[in-house]
Motif scaffolding. Sequence first.
Motif: not given
Length: 116
Positions: A13, A41, A43, A52, A54
Motif C-alpha cells: 500500500e 482508495y 487498488s 493499493g 491510500q
Amino acid sequence: MTEISTARINYVELPVADTAVAKSFYELAFGWLMTAFGPSYASTMTGDVDLGLQGDAAEATRAPLPVIDVTDLDSWPDKVEAAGGTVVRPIFAFPGGRRFHFRDPSGNELAVMEAD
C-alpha cells in the motif's frame, strides 16, 4: 527445525497525495486496472501481489506498507511481539478482511491481514 509458514507478502500500500492522479498514473504507465474503493482508495485486484493507493492522510502510513497474508489472524499479534516486533495498530476490519499493523525491530511498519 523451523516450521514452514504460508505467510507471504501479497499487497503493498502506497501513501498518495491524490488518489485519482495516482490511479491514472499507474493505469497509464503500466496498463494496470485499478479498482476505486471510494474517493481516497484504489487498488489492483489481480490476486497475486497487488498495489493499493491510500489517499486519506489520516489512514496512510508514511512509507510504503508491505502487507503479509496469513490464516488465523488473531494468533499473529502475539507471534509478532514474541519475535521482537511492536503492534502499532490493533486488529481492525476493512473491506475484504481484517488486519493489524506492526513495527519490526528496525522500525519498518508492516501489516498482517486475513481475507474474508
